[in-house]
Design a protein around this motif. Sequence first.
Motif, PDB file in Angstrom:
ATOM      1  N   HIS A 161      -5.808  -2.408  -3.831  1.00  0.00           N
ATOM      2  CA  HIS A 161      -5.317  -1.849  -3.752  1.00  0.00           C
ATOM      3  C   HIS A 161      -4.686  -0.582  -3.101  1.00  0.00           C
ATOM      4  O   HIS A 161      -3.476  -0.006  -3.390  1.00  0.00           O
ATOM      5  CB  HIS A 161      -6.547  -1.492  -5.227  1.00  0.00           C
ATOM      6  CG  HIS A 161      -5.527  -0.925  -6.390  1.00  0.00           C
ATOM      7  ND1 HIS A 161      -4.291  -0.587  -7.012  1.00  0.00           N
ATOM      8  CD2 HIS A 161      -5.563   0.396  -6.800  1.00  0.00           C
ATOM      9  CE1 HIS A 161      -3.761   0.636  -7.823  1.00  0.00           C
ATOM     10  NE2 HIS A 161      -4.956   1.043  -7.734  1.00  0.00           N
ATOM     11  N   PHE A 162      -5.385   0.385  -2.683  1.00  0.00           N
ATOM     12  CA  PHE A 162      -5.254   1.202  -1.352  1.00  0.00           C
ATOM     13  C   PHE A 162      -4.180   0.982  -1.230  1.00  0.00           C
ATOM     14  O   PHE A 162      -2.816   0.934  -0.454  1.00  0.00           O
ATOM     15  CB  PHE A 162      -6.070   1.330  -0.538  1.00  0.00           C
ATOM     16  CG  PHE A 162      -6.018   2.637   0.432  1.00  0.00           C
ATOM     17  CD1 PHE A 162      -5.307   3.668  -0.041  1.00  0.00           C
ATOM     18  CD2 PHE A 162      -6.483   2.060   1.208  1.00  0.00           C
ATOM     19  CE1 PHE A 162      -5.027   4.711   1.654  1.00  0.00           C
ATOM     20  CE2 PHE A 162      -6.077   2.491   2.767  1.00  0.00           C
ATOM     21  CZ  PHE A 162      -5.621   3.726   2.625  1.00  0.00           C
ATOM     22  N   GLN A 163      -4.059  -0.920  -0.153  1.00  0.00           N
ATOM     23  CA  GLN A 163      -2.515  -0.833   0.583  1.00  0.00           C
ATOM     24  C   GLN A 163      -1.573  -1.709  -0.137  1.00  0.00           C
ATOM     25  O   GLN A 163      -0.221  -1.006   0.249  1.00  0.00           O
ATOM     26  CB  GLN A 163      -3.546  -2.223   1.322  1.00  0.00           C
ATOM     27  CG  GLN A 163      -4.415  -2.555   2.268  1.00  0.00           C
ATOM     28  CD  GLN A 163      -5.104  -3.346   2.881  1.00  0.00           C
ATOM     29  OE1 GLN A 163      -3.870  -4.437   3.690  1.00  0.00           O
ATOM     30  NE2 GLN A 163      -5.960  -3.947   2.642  1.00  0.00           N
ATOM     31  N   GLU A 164      -1.280  -1.771  -1.222  1.00  0.00           N
ATOM     32  CA  GLU A 164      -0.579  -1.489  -2.118  1.00  0.00           C
ATOM     33  C   GLU A 164       0.199  -0.839  -2.952  1.00  0.00           C
ATOM     34  O   GLU A 164       1.352  -0.313  -2.597  1.00  0.00           O
ATOM     35  CB  GLU A 164      -1.564  -2.439  -3.660  1.00  0.00           C
ATOM     36  CG  GLU A 164      -1.184  -4.169  -3.784  1.00  0.00           C
ATOM     37  CD  GLU A 164      -1.220  -4.650  -4.696  1.00  0.00           C
ATOM     38  OE1 GLU A 164      -2.384  -3.632  -6.239  1.00  0.00           O
ATOM     39  OE2 GLU A 164      -1.224  -6.261  -5.246  1.00  0.00           O
ATOM     40  N   LEU A 165      -1.028   0.513  -3.030  1.00  0.00           N
ATOM     41  CA  LEU A 165      -0.353   1.593  -2.692  1.00  0.00           C
ATOM     42  C   LEU A 165       0.337   2.233  -1.562  1.00  0.00           C
ATOM     43  O   LEU A 165       1.685   2.846  -2.040  1.00  0.00           O
ATOM     44  CB  LEU A 165      -1.270   2.486  -3.711  1.00  0.00           C
ATOM     45  CG  LEU A 165      -2.528   2.525  -4.640  1.00  0.00           C
ATOM     46  CD1 LEU A 165      -3.002   3.039  -5.176  1.00  0.00           C
ATOM     47  CD2 LEU A 165      -1.815   2.757  -6.102  1.00  0.00           C
ATOM     48  N   VAL A 166      -0.153   2.094  -0.196  1.00  0.00           N
ATOM     49  CA  VAL A 166       0.762   2.660   0.428  1.00  0.00           C
ATOM     50  C   VAL A 166       2.013   1.847   1.282  1.00  0.00           C
ATOM     51  O   VAL A 166       3.182   2.649   1.064  1.00  0.00           O
ATOM     52  CB  VAL A 166      -0.264   2.636   1.947  1.00  0.00           C
ATOM     53  CG1 VAL A 166       0.376   2.662   2.978  1.00  0.00           C
ATOM     54  CG2 VAL A 166      -1.921   3.636   1.782  1.00  0.00           C
ATOM     55  N   ALA A 183       3.762   0.646  -0.909  1.00  0.00           N
ATOM     56  CA  ALA A 183       4.571   0.395  -1.917  1.00  0.00           C
ATOM     57  C   ALA A 183       5.739   0.331  -2.070  1.00  0.00           C
ATOM     58  O   ALA A 183       6.431   0.621  -1.018  1.00  0.00           O
ATOM     59  CB  ALA A 183       4.305   1.091  -3.397  1.00  0.00           C
ATOM     60  N   TRP A 218       8.487   2.522   1.285  1.00  0.00           N
ATOM     61  CA  TRP A 218       7.903   2.716   2.188  1.00  0.00           C
ATOM     62  C   TRP A 218       8.506   2.892   3.844  1.00  0.00           C
ATOM     63  O   TRP A 218       8.314   3.449   4.406  1.00  0.00           O
ATOM     64  CB  TRP A 218       6.685   1.818   2.132  1.00  0.00           C
ATOM     65  CG  TRP A 218       5.930   1.479   3.823  1.00  0.00           C
ATOM     66  CD1 TRP A 218       5.986   1.349   5.177  1.00  0.00           C
ATOM     67  CD2 TRP A 218       4.780   2.810   4.273  1.00  0.00           C
ATOM     68  NE1 TRP A 218       5.723   1.922   6.076  1.00  0.00           N
ATOM     69  CE2 TRP A 218       4.150   2.292   6.148  1.00  0.00           C
ATOM     70  CE3 TRP A 218       4.564   3.960   3.596  1.00  0.00           C
ATOM     71  CZ2 TRP A 218       3.679   3.388   6.110  1.00  0.00           C
ATOM     72  CZ3 TRP A 218       3.270   4.891   4.050  1.00  0.00           C
ATOM     73  CH2 TRP A 218       3.026   3.927   5.521  1.00  0.00           C
ATOM     74  N   ARG A 253       2.527   9.808   1.716  1.00  0.00           N
ATOM     75  CA  ARG A 253       2.259   8.613   0.798  1.00  0.00           C
ATOM     76  C   ARG A 253       0.666   8.175   0.956  1.00  0.00           C
ATOM     77  O   ARG A 253       0.036   7.428  -0.241  1.00  0.00           O
ATOM     78  CB  ARG A 253       3.133   7.339   1.136  1.00  0.00           C
ATOM     79  CG  ARG A 253       2.469   5.708   0.746  1.00  0.00           C
ATOM     80  CD  ARG A 253       3.073   6.229  -0.820  1.00  0.00           C
ATOM     81  NE  ARG A 253       4.613   5.605  -0.617  1.00  0.00           N
ATOM     82  CZ  ARG A 253       5.188   4.497  -0.639  1.00  0.00           C
ATOM     83  NH1 ARG A 253       4.834   3.323  -0.711  1.00  0.00           N
ATOM     84  NH2 ARG A 253       6.600   5.049  -1.242  1.00  0.00           N
ATOM     85  N   ILE A 254      -0.091   8.403   2.095  1.00  0.00           N
ATOM     86  CA  ILE A 254      -1.928   7.174   2.588  1.00  0.00           C
ATOM     87  C   ILE A 254      -2.177   8.573   1.790  1.00  0.00           C
ATOM     88  O   ILE A 254      -3.272   8.366   1.468  1.00  0.00           O
ATOM     89  CB  ILE A 254      -1.138   7.505   3.942  1.00  0.00           C
ATOM     90  CG1 ILE A 254      -0.983   6.482   4.614  1.00  0.00           C
ATOM     91  CG2 ILE A 254      -3.034   7.417   4.022  1.00  0.00           C
ATOM     92  CD1 ILE A 254      -0.888   6.931   6.678  1.00  0.00           C
ATOM     93  N   SER A 279      -2.120   8.032  -2.022  1.00  0.00           N
ATOM     94  CA  SER A 279      -3.164   6.742  -2.047  1.00  0.00           C
ATOM     95  C   SER A 279      -4.871   6.830  -2.251  1.00  0.00           C
ATOM     96  O   SER A 279      -5.089   5.651  -2.851  1.00  0.00           O
ATOM     97  CB  SER A 279      -2.590   5.408  -0.830  1.00  0.00           C
ATOM     98  OG  SER A 279      -1.101   5.600  -1.161  1.00  0.00           O
ATOM     99  N   GLU A 306      -6.139   8.235  -5.177  1.00  0.00           N
ATOM    100  CA  GLU A 306      -5.692   6.650  -6.122  1.00  0.00           C
ATOM    101  C   GLU A 306      -7.202   6.183  -6.261  1.00  0.00           C
ATOM    102  O   GLU A 306      -7.787   5.715  -7.257  1.00  0.00           O
ATOM    103  CB  GLU A 306      -5.031   6.600  -6.426  1.00  0.00           C
ATOM    104  CG  GLU A 306      -3.380   7.106  -6.624  1.00  0.00           C
ATOM    105  CD  GLU A 306      -3.348   6.921  -8.020  1.00  0.00           C
ATOM    106  OE1 GLU A 306      -3.946   6.387  -8.955  1.00  0.00           O
ATOM    107  OE2 GLU A 306      -3.141   8.481  -8.684  1.00  0.00           O
TER     108      GLU A 306
END
Length: 361
Positions: free
Chosen positions: A31-36, A38, A41, A52-53, A56, A59
């Motif tokens: 999920h962390f990678q998906e948020l970063v 998104a 980017w 952005r990171i 993320s 979250e």
Amino acid sequence: MELFKDKYTPALIERTGKLLQQFHPTLDTHHFQELVFAEGWDTLEFKARIRRITLSLTEVLPDRYEDALQVIEQAAPDMRGVEYLFVPDYIEVNGLEPEHYELSMKYLTVFTPYSSSEFAVCPFIERYPTETMKHLMEWTGSPNEHIRRLASEGSRPRLPWGSKLRSLISDPSPALPILHALKQDESLYVRKSVANHLNDISKDHPDLVLDLASTWYGQHEHTDWIVRHACRSLLKQGHVQALRLFGYHEQDAIHIEHLTLAQETVAIGEELHFSFDVVNESGEAQMLRIEYEMGYMKANGKQAPKRFKCSDKVYPPGRTRVTTKQSFKVITTRKYYAGLHTLTIIVNGAETAAASFVVEV
């Protein structure tokens, strides 16, 4: 050449998630990678990617601020370098509220040895100026050079990439005790920051910096280095008081002769080679700061000057030949335009000889 923003690869983000997961097992790395990564980017520049990171991480880390900092603290020794600026940025984003202030101050110093907290401390100076400048002053006594440097670098009024500290641009006096405390620091890393801070101040308050430089100069070799580096912009501007401070006096007995350009036309990507004679008729060796100024043609048809250092040394009596060059290689910070350009030789702040040439695009 790799851009800073390109350091944020999927591999680095994956590694970051796994590092933090060791100390917060419920962290969802996928999920962390998906948020970063998104939508949007690819269009983000370096500082926007940091933010952005950070968002993320907010979250996926514990909701309680102190708990999240403790997780990051345990992973921080394995997150070193400019690419991990999102670590102190986490404090800037999540720790500005009054109830978090003291904890944020503590963790800015915890994280700065790994990835500098200089940008993250700026908003605290703006929101809590008196309290934060007091903390910075305390940091000047730290045995850790990274923390001492943070005191100077974080309070720079015109920190590159950072937010301008407009109150300190207007009145730099609250930061001066910090610089005084560090003026003989044993660490070159710290001394560079003090010099850069003073150079920032010189852009708005040249007389203040020159008065301080006159007081400091000659006290200690570390301080002398700081003063000289701090006055570099004033020296480039040919400021008479700055030149005289370092022994560069106006020289009636110094002449530039036989300024010669190797070519009359330069194409983009080429180098302009040129030479000239320094003629010292004083009968004594003279300390000379020799610069050259390029008059670059701009899109509006006018020239914009840019000064470069050529030499800074003692010249003996008589004639000395100087040969050097200037590159017209394409760089991201300068765009070249076709047309007439000028080259001017400057000795101890005084223009002494000039020549023209044409740039072809």
